[in-house]
Design a protein around this motif. Sequence first.
Motif, mmCIF file in Angstrom:
data_model
loop_
_atom_site.group_PDB
_atom_site.id
_atom_site.type_symbol
_atom_site.label_atom_id
_atom_site.label_comp_id
_atom_site.label_asym_id
_atom_site.label_seq_id
_atom_site.Cartn_x
_atom_site.Cartn_y
_atom_site.Cartn_z
ATOM 1 N N GLU A 338 0.825 -1.212 0.000
ATOM 2 C CA GLU A 338 0.000 0.000 0.000
ATOM 3 C C GLU A 338 0.861 1.264 0.000
ATOM 4 O OE1 GLU A 338 -3.228 1.991 2.890
ATOM 5 O OE2 GLU A 338 -3.692 -0.090 2.375
ATOM 6 N N ARG A 341 0.818 3.997 -6.215
ATOM 7 C CA ARG A 341 -0.485 3.885 -6.891
ATOM 8 C C ARG A 341 -1.339 2.730 -6.353
ATOM 9 N NH1 ARG A 341 0.341 4.175 -13.259
ATOM 10 N NH2 ARG A 341 -1.932 4.376 -13.071
ATOM 11 N N THR A 343 -3.692 1.550 -3.593
ATOM 12 C CA THR A 343 -4.507 2.252 -2.617
ATOM 13 C C THR A 343 -5.052 1.310 -1.547
ATOM 14 O OG1 THR A 343 -6.559 1.925 -3.861
ATOM 15 C CG2 THR A 343 -5.199 3.835 -4.456
#
Length: 528
Positions: A338, A341, A343
Amino acid sequence: MSLARAIATVGGFTLLSRVVGFVRDIVLSAVLGSGAVADAFFVAFKLPNFFRRLFAEGAFSAAFVPLFARELQGGGRAEAMAFARQAQAALLLVLIPFTAILIVAMPWVMALLAPGMRDDLPTFAMAVEFGRITFPYLLFISLASLYGGVLNSIDRFAHVAATPVLLNLTLIAAVLGLTPLLPNAGYAASIGVAIAGVLQWVWLLVACARDEVGMALVRPRWTPRVARLVKLATPVAIGGGVQQISVVLDVVWASLLPVGTISALYYADRIAQLPLGVVGIAIGTALLPLLARELRDGNTQSAMTNQNRALEFGLLFSLPAAVALWFLADPIIRVLFERGRFTSEDTWRTAGALAAFAVGLPAFVLVKALAPGFFAREDTRTPLYIALAAITANILLNVYFLFATTLAHVGIALASSLSGWLNAALLAIVLGRREQWIPDGRLVSRAVRIAGATAGMGVALWLGLLWLAKPLSRADVEGGIALAGICLIGMVVYAVLGAALGVVRISELRYVMRRPPGVRSADPGEQP
């Protein structure tokens, strides 16, 4: 080399490869994310891997290793190497035109592989381009797999097991080094795959030459040995093809779900592949040539004992790994991926798939320990029929989970796990009915004790999740330290309970690591 030492050698290098693979996936998740470019690349990368498992690691290896072992024992190294070079010529005769045809036909291939992408023309176009760049990887990695079968058959496991490290390092270098020079990171990753195939081929070609099993090119000839190879490989190829069709269908199902689903399943599968690669693949790699030699010598009891120890070894690691992945799926994905890009929504999606894959982890490892019992006896048809039954179940479960439940992509992973259990159960039942595998008292006793230690570890992990809930909810250094801490707690609890229950003894470890293959004398660890 003993079975335990062979497994430890393969497993150790595989662990190194998986650790580097984690770094690779962290880089990919940060640079590619879990969107359209990532989906296009992962679909393209699945294509050569699909045929690699079909041509090289599946049918060819299962048929080639026992026949090569027979030639080694019956005619010596010179005859065995003559057979290996003819096998290489036959493989090239198929792979070179096949690779060229599929590169030209890539738009139609991608339309079949990911039909949902056709609604998004830019993503589909990227997938086609990425597929054309990555597909030559198939040719080189198939040759590398053949060389690996030769080296494993002469008890040279280290170079083969270390080969995947080259793929991971090359992908990391390509993504970090080439992305600024190209339209997007997908192109860089695709070029990295192609380069890695060449490097892996050269690595094992040099290793073969060093061990005096050089793989020179010869003219293809239809000989009785090649005919036997094709006869044995065909059922495995069909079975492997059906299995890989199931993998492809997973991509088809995922392409019909929201963008990011293909990437989520990829990342989840990569985590689940760590214990499978370190334990399951190591067991299968080490066990097949050993069983082939023992059965060829008539040592059936020794072969059966080694298969029981392989199953015991698989359970020793796969059961606690499955429970740990089930409990820790969410923090593992969050801490590892995480960022950039990738999420929090991607974490939620990927963690659900990882928990579902964890359900089938012990089954996948057991299949790796049971299937060599057939292949070593040159029986490639029975695993085919069992694979057909398992894949049929997989397809039916996918249809049910996707269209009759709300499980979505989690259902895809769960279907794979449940069909894996069916595969393992059928392999065990057939071997048992033929009296080619009978679980001994030690295996039964140790399995019960392993289950008990695993249950205790699961309780400890559950309590640890409650205690460390706050730091584990963050994808930062504190979250990483908390994840490492809870993993350490689980390992310590499992080790302590395992020692208390007599799951494994230090004296046994020292003994099996130095003993020769087979069990021909009293074993101090045979008592339950």
